[in-house]
Motif scaffolding. Sequence first.
Motif, mmCIF file in Angstrom:
data_model
loop_
_atom_site.group_PDB
_atom_site.id
_atom_site.type_symbol
_atom_site.label_atom_id
_atom_site.label_comp_id
_atom_site.label_asym_id
_atom_site.label_seq_id
_atom_site.Cartn_x
_atom_site.Cartn_y
_atom_site.Cartn_z
ATOM 1 N N TRP A 1 -10.645 -0.369 2.716
ATOM 2 C CA TRP A 1 -11.810 0.625 2.843
ATOM 3 C C TRP A 1 -11.338 2.109 2.461
ATOM 4 C CZ3 TRP A 1 -14.876 -1.325 7.480
ATOM 5 C CH2 TRP A 1 -15.347 -2.287 7.652
ATOM 6 N N GLY A 2 -10.349 2.535 3.018
ATOM 7 C CA GLY A 2 -9.597 3.626 2.483
ATOM 8 C C GLY A 2 -9.334 3.855 1.344
ATOM 9 N N THR A 3 -8.541 2.839 0.593
ATOM 10 C CA THR A 3 -8.351 2.812 -0.654
ATOM 11 C C THR A 3 -9.593 2.928 -1.749
ATOM 12 O OG1 THR A 3 -6.186 1.253 -0.363
ATOM 13 C CG2 THR A 3 -7.120 1.445 -2.584
ATOM 14 N N ASP A 4 -10.596 2.186 -1.601
ATOM 15 C CA ASP A 4 -11.612 2.087 -2.320
ATOM 16 C C ASP A 4 -12.603 3.499 -2.299
ATOM 17 O OD1 ASP A 4 -13.472 0.855 -3.997
ATOM 18 O OD2 ASP A 4 -14.952 0.426 -2.078
ATOM 19 N N ILE A 5 -12.683 4.002 -0.866
ATOM 20 C CA ILE A 5 -13.486 5.258 -1.003
ATOM 21 C C ILE A 5 -12.590 6.270 -1.410
ATOM 22 C CG2 ILE A 5 -14.434 6.938 0.851
ATOM 23 C CD1 ILE A 5 -14.869 4.567 2.454
ATOM 24 N N PHE A 6 -11.288 6.394 -1.275
ATOM 25 C CA PHE A 6 -10.785 7.728 -1.679
ATOM 26 C C PHE A 6 -10.113 7.540 -3.117
ATOM 27 C CE2 PHE A 6 -10.624 8.389 2.964
ATOM 28 C CZ PHE A 6 -10.845 9.750 2.869
ATOM 29 N N ALA A 7 -10.098 6.340 -3.775
ATOM 30 C CA ALA A 7 -9.752 6.181 -5.081
ATOM 31 C C ALA A 7 -11.159 6.495 -6.017
ATOM 32 C CB ALA A 7 -9.630 4.770 -5.508
ATOM 33 N N TYR A 8 -12.352 6.280 -5.352
ATOM 34 C CA TYR A 8 -13.608 6.893 -6.099
ATOM 35 C C TYR A 8 -13.612 8.367 -6.024
ATOM 36 C CZ TYR A 8 -18.479 7.713 -6.939
ATOM 37 O OH TYR A 8 -19.520 8.235 -7.440
ATOM 38 N N PHE A 9 -13.312 9.015 -4.873
ATOM 39 C CA PHE A 9 -13.599 10.365 -4.844
ATOM 40 C C PHE A 9 -12.490 11.202 -5.367
ATOM 41 C CE2 PHE A 9 -16.467 9.173 -1.389
ATOM 42 C CZ PHE A 9 -17.573 9.860 -1.739
ATOM 43 N N THR A 10 -11.144 10.617 -5.143
ATOM 44 C CA THR A 10 -10.068 11.242 -5.996
ATOM 45 C C THR A 10 -10.273 11.340 -7.338
ATOM 46 O OG1 THR A 10 -8.786 10.743 -3.931
ATOM 47 C CG2 THR A 10 -7.426 11.573 -6.124
ATOM 48 N N GLY A 11 -10.577 9.993 -8.005
ATOM 49 C CA GLY A 11 -10.796 9.845 -9.377
ATOM 50 C C GLY A 11 -12.089 10.904 -10.023
ATOM 51 N N ARG A 12 -13.073 10.957 -9.237
ATOM 52 C CA ARG A 12 -14.149 11.903 -9.630
ATOM 53 C C ARG A 12 -13.617 13.331 -9.537
ATOM 54 N NH1 ARG A 12 -19.589 9.926 -9.543
ATOM 55 N NH2 ARG A 12 -19.935 11.848 -9.621
ATOM 56 N N ILE B 1 -10.393 14.725 -9.708
ATOM 57 C CA ILE B 1 -9.289 14.952 -10.580
ATOM 58 C C ILE B 1 -9.376 14.475 -12.098
ATOM 59 C CG2 ILE B 1 -6.678 14.869 -10.860
ATOM 60 C CD1 ILE B 1 -6.491 14.405 -7.730
ATOM 61 N N GLY B 2 -9.850 13.309 -12.137
ATOM 62 C CA GLY B 2 -9.924 12.569 -13.543
ATOM 63 C C GLY B 2 -8.637 12.181 -14.192
ATOM 64 N N GLY B 3 -8.280 12.579 -15.535
ATOM 65 C CA GLY B 3 -7.158 12.290 -16.088
ATOM 66 C C GLY B 3 -7.165 10.956 -16.652
ATOM 67 N N PRO B 4 -5.848 10.392 -17.131
ATOM 68 C CA PRO B 4 -5.727 9.195 -17.868
ATOM 69 C C PRO B 4 -6.294 8.263 -17.295
ATOM 70 C CG PRO B 4 -3.726 10.457 -17.649
ATOM 71 C CD PRO B 4 -4.714 11.182 -16.873
ATOM 72 N N LYS B 5 -6.904 7.136 -17.850
ATOM 73 C CA LYS B 5 -7.751 5.904 -17.382
ATOM 74 C C LYS B 5 -6.508 4.893 -17.012
ATOM 75 C CE LYS B 5 -11.760 7.618 -18.474
ATOM 76 N NZ LYS B 5 -12.658 7.938 -17.113
ATOM 77 N N LEU B 6 -7.037 4.296 -15.949
ATOM 78 C CA LEU B 6 -6.101 3.129 -15.306
ATOM 79 C C LEU B 6 -5.981 1.919 -16.224
ATOM 80 C CD1 LEU B 6 -4.201 2.289 -12.868
ATOM 81 C CD2 LEU B 6 -6.277 1.422 -11.795
ATOM 82 N N TRP C 1 -5.572 6.850 -13.179
ATOM 83 C CA TRP C 1 -4.599 6.727 -12.285
ATOM 84 C C TRP C 1 -4.627 7.620 -11.147
ATOM 85 C CZ3 TRP C 1 -0.976 3.467 -12.509
ATOM 86 C CH2 TRP C 1 -0.798 2.688 -13.834
ATOM 87 N N SER C 2 -5.190 8.806 -11.177
ATOM 88 C CA SER C 2 -5.304 9.812 -10.038
ATOM 89 C C SER C 2 -6.069 9.173 -8.948
ATOM 90 C CB SER C 2 -5.969 11.016 -10.545
ATOM 91 O OG SER C 2 -7.307 10.899 -10.904
ATOM 92 N N GLY C 3 -7.089 8.391 -9.356
ATOM 93 C CA GLY C 3 -7.821 7.780 -8.391
ATOM 94 C C GLY C 3 -7.192 6.488 -7.573
ATOM 95 N N ALA C 4 -6.324 5.891 -8.415
ATOM 96 C CA ALA C 4 -5.620 4.914 -7.874
ATOM 97 C C ALA C 4 -4.462 5.478 -6.885
ATOM 98 C CB ALA C 4 -4.889 4.086 -9.026
ATOM 99 N N LEU C 5 -3.604 6.350 -7.464
ATOM 100 C CA LEU C 5 -2.767 6.981 -6.754
ATOM 101 C C LEU C 5 -3.460 7.608 -5.316
ATOM 102 C CD1 LEU C 5 -0.014 7.971 -6.088
ATOM 103 C CD2 LEU C 5 -0.188 9.880 -7.425
ATOM 104 N N GLY C 6 -4.456 8.218 -5.307
ATOM 105 C CA GLY C 6 -5.139 8.809 -4.387
ATOM 106 C C GLY C 6 -5.657 7.730 -3.275
ATOM 107 N N GLY C 7 -6.293 6.651 -3.924
ATOM 108 C CA GLY C 7 -6.677 5.821 -2.877
ATOM 109 C C GLY C 7 -5.816 5.068 -2.289
#
Length: 277
Positions: A141-152, A154-159, A169-175
């Motif tokens: 759940w931590g991964t899923d929730i924060f991947a969404y908000f971090t990706g939104r 920061i944005g950046g290159p697509k995973l 990639w930013s969402g994946a790393l943040g999650g």
Amino acid sequence: MQSELKLRIASGIVLAAVALGATWAGGLAFQFLSVAIGLLVYYEWSTITKLAEGDFQGNAFGWLSQIVIAVLVLFDYIHLSLPVLAAFSVLAGLWVLIRNTSWWLPGGIVYAGLTAVSLAAIRGADYLGLVAMLFVFAVVWGTDIFAYFTGRAIGGPKLAPAISPGKTWSGALGGTICGVLAGVAVFMAHFSLQDFRIPIIALVLSVSSQIGDLFESFIKRRFGVKDSSHLIPGHGGVMDRVDGLIFACVAALVLVLAQILSAGGRAVAFGSVLLGL
């Protein structure tokens, strides 16, 4: 849009309450939850891949496999469920080879069967199983929730733009970072953290969770569907909600089995092995 968001939030709260309530109760309550999720996952898998349309007999065999696995889990024969699941998967593979039908059949048997088995095995019946399941939930759940908000944010290159254009990639790393921290927090709420084993396990589960998310996105894109079903108001289907959890639980199951085999196959509680206790 506002009403849809409210519906999504309300459904999410109900789902979390059911999952956590069954996890706390353990025993038959959680076994029922595990079995229900597994059966619904097979229903959605077979619907998306159109198994019944292309191979009615094979799909009936798939349902038989899931019912047998469900019975084994409910009657607490989890130790038998993996070899039985393996046997069903091999037979399904032979059926595909002989009849030249779809490999989505054995894939669905394995995917749905491991869902029920891994969930029930990790939770078990003791206190360590409870903590282990909460640990997995926290990571996923931590991964899923924060991947969404971090990706939104920061944005950046697509995973993986060809599979899931919205993930970055930013969402994946943040999650991943937040998932690991959430898992460690749950562990430290019960035990002292003495080495890096728990953060490493949390990292493996977080990455596995994101792979599971991408895998389900691949299946939906492959068959041209937006949601796995419409069973959950505002969320789509069961697979849409547990795709990451499935891969994380299976990864946890593999880690535990590897440790048990390395220790000579001694029967122990899955939760204690996963947590290193």
